[in-house]
Design a protein around this motif. Structure first.
Motif, PDB file in Angstrom:
ATOM      1  N   THR A 111       0.937  -1.258  -0.088  1.00  0.00           N
ATOM      2  CA  THR A 111       0.048  -0.014   0.067  1.00  0.00           C
ATOM      3  C   THR A 111       0.979   1.279  -0.019  1.00  0.00           C
ATOM      4  O   THR A 111       0.548   2.399  -0.573  1.00  0.00           O
TER       5      THR A 111
ATOM      6  N   PRO B 249       2.280   3.433  -6.925  1.00  0.00           N
ATOM      7  CA  PRO B 249       1.382   2.776  -7.541  1.00  0.00           C
ATOM      8  C   PRO B 249       1.874   2.504  -9.127  1.00  0.00           C
ATOM      9  O   PRO B 249       2.408   3.395  -9.920  1.00  0.00           O
TER      10      PRO B 249
ATOM     11  N   ARG C 226       3.275  -5.058  -4.477  1.00  0.00           N
ATOM     12  CA  ARG C 226       2.714  -4.298  -5.046  1.00  0.00           C
ATOM     13  C   ARG C 226       2.501  -4.503  -6.726  1.00  0.00           C
ATOM     14  O   ARG C 226       1.573  -4.500  -7.458  1.00  0.00           O
TER      15      ARG C 226
ATOM     16  N   GLU D 178      -0.990  -5.323  -8.548  1.00  0.00           N
ATOM     17  CA  GLU D 178      -1.575  -4.633  -9.674  1.00  0.00           C
ATOM     18  C   GLU D 178      -1.488  -5.388 -10.900  1.00  0.00           C
ATOM     19  O   GLU D 178      -2.447  -5.419 -11.786  1.00  0.00           O
TER      20      GLU D 178
ATOM     21  N   LEU E 199      -8.028  -2.647  -5.957  1.00  0.00           N
ATOM     22  CA  LEU E 199      -7.418  -2.557  -7.343  1.00  0.00           C
ATOM     23  C   LEU E 199      -8.112  -3.498  -8.219  1.00  0.00           C
ATOM     24  O   LEU E 199      -8.050  -2.816  -9.384  1.00  0.00           O
TER      25      LEU E 199
ATOM     26  N   TRP F 107      -4.851   4.064 -14.726  1.00  0.00           N
ATOM     27  CA  TRP F 107      -5.217   2.741 -14.957  1.00  0.00           C
ATOM     28  C   TRP F 107      -5.407   2.301 -16.316  1.00  0.00           C
ATOM     29  O   TRP F 107      -4.892   1.259 -16.896  1.00  0.00           O
TER      30      TRP F 107
END
Length: 499
Positions: A334, A338, A380, A384, A423, A482
């Motif tokens: 977290t 990202p 991560r 993702e 996510l 995204w």
């Protein structure tokens, strides 16, 4: 009134447990009575399952259940992962320890089979996603390395079917577990015997196929005496763990398919529930699978390398002297930047690498991305990438069913990963509903209960699930990051094998 009790034996690749399902008349309350570790055992140059230790652990769980619930226990049934099998002689002797699907004996077998039966024809006859460890390819490898064992074998039993044999002596294959083998005709729902003969495989050792909910018989007298479960019967649940989990998806019945599911654990099984198999050229091109479900339904789904990436990273961290709980790893992820580095979770290099963090780092280096260094960056990256894989597969499923899927249900142990849940909602731009965590055991127990006549339909089972558990919900957050990441991800998957 004392609640009726149903015992669900649930074996996963990382752990096994015996679960108690207590039916109150309105709700199914699940309780873990015994948990034990599982995992493939290195033996020589092979990977095997220690099936005798698993059976001993199962019996310990049954003993504990008998002590606590006694005559309230109605029945017991087992579910496990797919594809792996046990060979028995005519006298019921084990012919070797069963191979684990990650064993490398099947390397190159699939490609050799394609030279004899082209990929499109094999898909048309079996409807299954091509994975190198499917039972069909395992059997061919077995024939090549140990033909004397297949020649001697009287019966092939998939892992949950072996547990049922140990419990009550039955020698059958439950339909949903048989459907994972690539040895089944998806339309006729019978063994593809002509195909097996063409490939030089014996068909005499294949058992009768029975549907989920079949009464298999009372416990062996010796098992009943040893465990204290007098008068308890064995009922075949959906014996493939994913089939049991899908039976417990708390979706409401509708006229059309408008929801997708993800059974989240070591593997992520993402799909939709269909009335018939989908055997189109497009289904073949995206390497989708058609597996059996409850009431003759078909699980049109994609096998995705799931939290295996995280599990193996954690194992590698421990080997380096840094131990973390899963919540601690999620917290570290977290805090990481990202959408910095991505991998294709289904790249073959991630099937069973000696060092998962290094495999992830090498993938990122080879594809010109920042190389994740810290534990948080590695986890991560894995989470993702998994969420983006879900988005990719969601698009394929919508293409095959011809309509938008409005919601994604995540069930199983992976539904406890709050970061991955969010996510997934963000990547897919769909609401995500989570729970039940114990979907597999709940689907198992509810099928047993239905076999006793307490419920009438799959819709009834799902209504009980909705009444029995607290569900979570994650709403998608809009971000252009995204969209850019998904474009990168699709290029990565194209370069590393696509489907």
């Amino acid at each position: 009134m004392n609640a009726q009790v149903y015992l669900a034996i649930d074996l996963g690749a990382e752990s096994g447990r015996v679960m108690v399902g207590r039916w109150t008349g309105k709700r199914m309350l699940m309780e873990e009575i015994h948990r034990f570790p599982n995992g493939p055992v290195a033996l020589g140059d092979t990977l095997r399952w220690d099936i005798l230790r698993l059976w001993e652990e199962i019996q310990q769980g049954l003993i504990r259940a008998a002590r606590q619930y006694g005559r309230r226990i109605v029945s017991v049934g087992a579910d496990t992962w797919g594809v792996d099998y046990v060979l028995l002689s005519r006298r019921g002797e084990l012919l070797g320890l069963p191979y684990a699907y990650r064993d490398n004996r099947t390397r190159g077998v699939m490609e050799r089979v394609f030279r004899k039966i082209p990929r499109p024809k094999l898909f048309a006859r079996t409807g299954l996603q091509f994975l190198p460890f499917n039972t069909l390819f395992q059997l061919i490898a077995h024939q090549q390395t140990h033909p004397e064992l297949l020649a001697t074998a009287h019966r092939l039993l998939f892992m949950p079917d072996f547990v049922h044999w140990a419990l009550c002596g039955s020698e059958v294959a439950e339909y949903t577990i048989a459907s994972t083998s690539q040895c089944l005709d998806p339309k006729r729902r019978t063994w593809a015997t002509n195909l097996l003969k063409e490939l030089g495989l014996p068909t005499r050792l294949l058992p009768e196929i029975v549907p989920p909910g079949t009464q298999l018989g009372p416990l062996r007298p010796s098992v009943a005496e040893r465990t204290g479960l007098e008068g308890v019967h064995v009922v075949a649940p959906p014996a493939h763990d994913t089939a049991s989990a899908v039976a417990a998806v708390p979706a409401r019945a509708g006229r059309s398919v408008n929801w997708a599911y993800i059974s989240s654990g070591t593997w992520s099984l993402m799909g939709v529930e269909m009335p018939q198999p989908v055997l189109t050229e497009r289904a073949l091109a995206i390497n989708i699978t058609n597996e059996g479900g409850v009431d003759g339904t078909v699980r049109l789904l994609k096998n995705i390398t799931g939290l295996w990436l995280v599990q193996q990273c954690r194992k590698a961290f421990e080997a380096r002297g840094r131990s973390f709980t899963y919540p601690e790893l999620v917290q570290k992820a977290t805090e990481a930047v990202p959408l910095r580095s991505l991998v294709n979770p289904d790249d073959p290099r991630f099937l069973n690498p000696p060092d998962m963090p290094r495999a992830i780092q090498e993938f990122c280096h080879e594809t010109g991305q920042p190389v994740p260094r810290t534990e948080g960056e590695l986890i991560r990256c894995a989470l993702e990438s998994l969420a983006l894989r879900y988005r990719q597969v969601l698009g394929w499923l919508e293409e095959l069913v011809g309509q938008r899927l409005e919601v994604v249900h995540i069930v199983g142990g992976g539904s406890q990963n709050r970061l991955l849940n969010q996510l997934t909602a963000d990547a897919c731009q769909r609401p995500v509903i989570t729970g039940p965590v114990e979907a597999t055991a709940m689907g198992n127990a509810l099928t047993q209960m239905r076999a006793r006549g307490e419920l009438k339909s799959l819709a009834d089972m799902r209504e009980v699930v909705r009444k029995s558990v607290d569900l979570g919900e994650y709403q998608p957050r809009k971000s252009d990051l995204w969209e850019e990441a998904f474009a990168r991800f699709e290029e990565l998957t194209r370069r590393s094998g696509g489907t």
